[in-house]
Design a protein around this motif. Structure first.
Motif, PDB file in Angstrom:
ATOM      1  N   ARG A  37       0.794  -1.240   0.000  1.00 18.70           N
ATOM      2  CA  ARG A  37       0.000   0.000   0.000  1.00 18.70           C
ATOM      3  C   ARG A  37       0.818   1.277   0.000  1.00 18.70           C
ATOM      4  O   ARG A  37       0.319   2.324  -0.380  1.00 18.70           O
ATOM      5  N   ARG A  38       2.058   1.196   0.472  1.00 20.85           N
ATOM      6  CA  ARG A  38       2.852   2.418   0.585  1.00 20.85           C
ATOM      7  C   ARG A  38       4.244   2.244  -0.014  1.00 20.85           C
ATOM      8  O   ARG A  38       5.231   2.767   0.531  1.00 20.85           O
ATOM      9  N   CYS A  39       4.345   1.529  -1.115  1.00 24.73           N
ATOM     10  CA  CYS A  39       5.663   1.315  -1.709  1.00 24.73           C
ATOM     11  C   CYS A  39       6.218   2.637  -2.248  1.00 24.73           C
ATOM     12  O   CYS A  39       5.466   3.526  -2.651  1.00 24.73           O
ATOM     13  N   LYS A  40       7.537   2.768  -2.231  1.00 23.73           N
ATOM     14  CA  LYS A  40       8.181   4.017  -2.635  1.00 23.73           C
ATOM     15  C   LYS A  40       8.082   4.247  -4.144  1.00 23.73           C
ATOM     16  O   LYS A  40       7.893   5.362  -4.613  1.00 23.73           O
ATOM     17  N   GLU A  41       8.256   3.199  -4.927  1.00 25.05           N
ATOM     18  CA  GLU A  41       8.137   3.283  -6.375  1.00 25.05           C
ATOM     19  C   GLU A  41       7.970   1.868  -6.918  1.00 25.05           C
ATOM     20  O   GLU A  41       8.236   0.891  -6.228  1.00 25.05           O
ATOM     21  N   SER A  42       7.531   1.770  -8.167  1.00 27.74           N
ATOM     22  CA  SER A  42       7.387   0.461  -8.796  1.00 27.74           C
ATOM     23  C   SER A  42       7.845   0.553 -10.245  1.00 27.74           C
ATOM     24  O   SER A  42       7.805   1.634 -10.859  1.00 27.74           O
ATOM     25  N   SER A  43       8.289  -0.580 -10.783  1.00 27.80           N
ATOM     26  CA  SER A  43       8.761  -0.621 -12.167  1.00 27.80           C
ATOM     27  C   SER A  43       8.619  -2.044 -12.684  1.00 27.80           C
ATOM     28  O   SER A  43       8.638  -3.013 -11.900  1.00 27.80           O
ATOM     29  N   ILE A  56      13.143   0.067  -4.257  1.00 22.73           N
ATOM     30  CA  ILE A  56      13.585   0.890  -3.117  1.00 22.73           C
ATOM     31  C   ILE A  56      13.204   0.194  -1.808  1.00 22.73           C
ATOM     32  O   ILE A  56      14.005   0.115  -0.872  1.00 22.73           O
ATOM     33  N   ASP A  57      11.986  -0.355  -1.758  1.00 24.27           N
ATOM     34  CA  ASP A  57      11.552  -1.083  -0.558  1.00 24.27           C
ATOM     35  C   ASP A  57      12.366  -2.362  -0.365  1.00 24.27           C
ATOM     36  O   ASP A  57      12.689  -2.733   0.762  1.00 24.27           O
ATOM     37  N   LEU A  98      26.713 -14.783   1.509  1.00 25.23           N
ATOM     38  CA  LEU A  98      25.399 -14.137   1.516  1.00 25.23           C
ATOM     39  C   LEU A  98      25.550 -12.628   1.636  1.00 25.23           C
ATOM     40  O   LEU A  98      24.756 -11.869   1.076  1.00 25.23           O
ATOM     41  N   LEU A  99      26.570 -12.189   2.346  1.00 24.93           N
ATOM     42  CA  LEU A  99      26.791 -10.754   2.525  1.00 24.93           C
ATOM     43  C   LEU A  99      27.085 -10.077   1.187  1.00 24.93           C
ATOM     44  O   LEU A  99      26.594  -8.981   0.913  1.00 24.93           O
ATOM     45  N   GLU A 100      27.872 -10.755   0.332  1.00 26.17           N
ATOM     46  CA  GLU A 100      28.154 -10.199  -0.995  1.00 26.17           C
ATOM     47  C   GLU A 100      26.870 -10.092  -1.819  1.00 26.17           C
ATOM     48  O   GLU A 100      26.660  -9.120  -2.549  1.00 26.17           O
ATOM     49  N   LEU A 101      26.012 -11.100  -1.708  1.00 25.93           N
ATOM     50  CA  LEU A 101      24.732 -11.080  -2.410  1.00 25.93           C
ATOM     51  C   LEU A 101      23.875  -9.906  -1.925  1.00 25.93           C
ATOM     52  O   LEU A 101      23.291  -9.170  -2.731  1.00 25.93           O
ATOM     53  N   ILE A 102      23.830  -9.714  -0.619  1.00 25.03           N
ATOM     54  CA  ILE A 102      23.058  -8.619  -0.035  1.00 25.03           C
ATOM     55  C   ILE A 102      23.600  -7.272  -0.489  1.00 25.03           C
ATOM     56  O   ILE A 102      22.840  -6.375  -0.877  1.00 25.03           O
ATOM     57  N   GLU A 103      24.921  -7.123  -0.462  1.00 24.13           N
ATOM     58  CA  GLU A 103      25.541  -5.865  -0.883  1.00 24.13           C
ATOM     59  C   GLU A 103      25.238  -5.563  -2.347  1.00 24.13           C
ATOM     60  O   GLU A 103      25.037  -4.405  -2.733  1.00 24.13           O
ATOM     61  N   HIS A 104      25.174  -6.604  -3.168  1.00 16.21           N
ATOM     62  CA  HIS A 104      24.835  -6.387  -4.580  1.00 16.21           C
ATOM     63  C   HIS A 104      23.433  -5.790  -4.695  1.00 16.21           C
ATOM     64  O   HIS A 104      23.206  -4.841  -5.456  1.00 16.21           O
ATOM     65  N   GLY A 105      22.474  -6.338  -3.953  1.00 20.46           N
ATOM     66  CA  GLY A 105      21.109  -5.832  -4.007  1.00 20.46           C
ATOM     67  C   GLY A 105      20.978  -4.406  -3.490  1.00 20.46           C
ATOM     68  O   GLY A 105      20.161  -3.628  -4.001  1.00 20.46           O
ATOM     69  N   ILE A 106      21.802  -4.063  -2.500  1.00 15.98           N
ATOM     70  CA  ILE A 106      21.762  -2.703  -1.947  1.00 15.98           C
ATOM     71  C   ILE A 106      22.408  -1.698  -2.911  1.00 15.98           C
ATOM     72  O   ILE A 106      21.904  -0.599  -3.123  1.00 15.98           O
ATOM     73  N   ASN A 107      23.532  -2.100  -3.508  1.00 18.72           N
ATOM     74  CA  ASN A 107      24.280  -1.187  -4.374  1.00 18.72           C
ATOM     75  C   ASN A 107      23.743  -1.119  -5.795  1.00 18.72           C
ATOM     76  O   ASN A 107      23.879  -0.087  -6.456  1.00 18.72           O
TER      77      ASN A 107
END
Length: 203
Positions: A37-43, A56-57, A98-107
């Motif tokens: 209901r309150r997502c920042k953006e969608s694509s 972004i979420d 897993l940390l490298e995978l997470i960092e990829h998603g963040i960056n």
């Protein structure tokens, strides 16, 4: 489940604290309706045809997961079991942490939604094989199934929850086809529209 103000969310907070103290890998979703209901953006998803990303979420949740599991993610045994191809030029190779995978998603924020799905799948595999134990805690779980969202396509068509990429990963985690994990969720009438809050009971 329970009436508004009866302590569902606070009970989950106690469980998250228990999981942290007892070295469970925490997969915690504070409130599902923030996505529906309150997502920042969608694509449109670049990696999964017919799906919509809320990147972004997704990246914000990856940061949340990383901060809750900082110490456990240092475990060298928490690594992905196969190559993950993001596009023709970008790959996270088998054996990455897993940390490298997470960092990829963040960056690489345009990959964040798909990264969450990959992460939840890898957590499930690692937990099932006994590498770690996992606690899944989701507040407002019924929002995953409520057909009305405020996520829209470029053509202004409403996107149902089962077509939001991010959500697929958590629905996979809440299946009862794995072991070494505990799953606790709440059912909350606030996940429905105002006209459909006549009962707090799960139905």
């Amino acid at each position: 489940y329970g009436k508004m103000g009866s302590g569902k969310t606070l009970s989950l907070a106690h469980l998250v604290h228990y999981g942290h103290r007892n070295k469970f890998l925490l997969v915690h979703v504070p409130w599902v309706s923030n996505w529906t209901r309150r997502c920042k953006e969608s694509s449109p998803s670049e990696l999964k045809e017919g799906y919509t990303d809320i990147n972004i979420d997704a990246a914000a949740w990856l940061l949340h997961f990383k901060s809750q599991n900082t110490e456990l993610l240092k475990n060298p045994d928490l690594k992905i079991e196969q190559d993950i191809h993001w596009n023709k030029r970008e790959t996270t190779p088998q054996g990455s942490s897993l940390l490298e995978l997470i960092e990829h998603g963040i960056n690489r924020i345009k990959h964040a939604s798909h990264c969450v799905c990959v992460l939840t799948d890898q957590i499930k595999r690692l937990t099932n094989s006994g590498v770690c134990k996992t606690l899944v805690v989701i507040d407002g779980f019924n929002a995953f199934f409520y057909p009305i969202t405020r996520v829209f396509t470029e053509k202004k068509e409403m996107v149902p929850p089962n077509k939001i990429t991010l959500i697929e990963g958590f629905l996979n985690l809440t299946k009862f086809d794995w072991q070494n994990a505990a799953i606790v969720v709440t059912v909350d009438e606030l996940c429905n529209t105002d006209k459909e809050r006549e009962s707090h009971l799960p139905r």
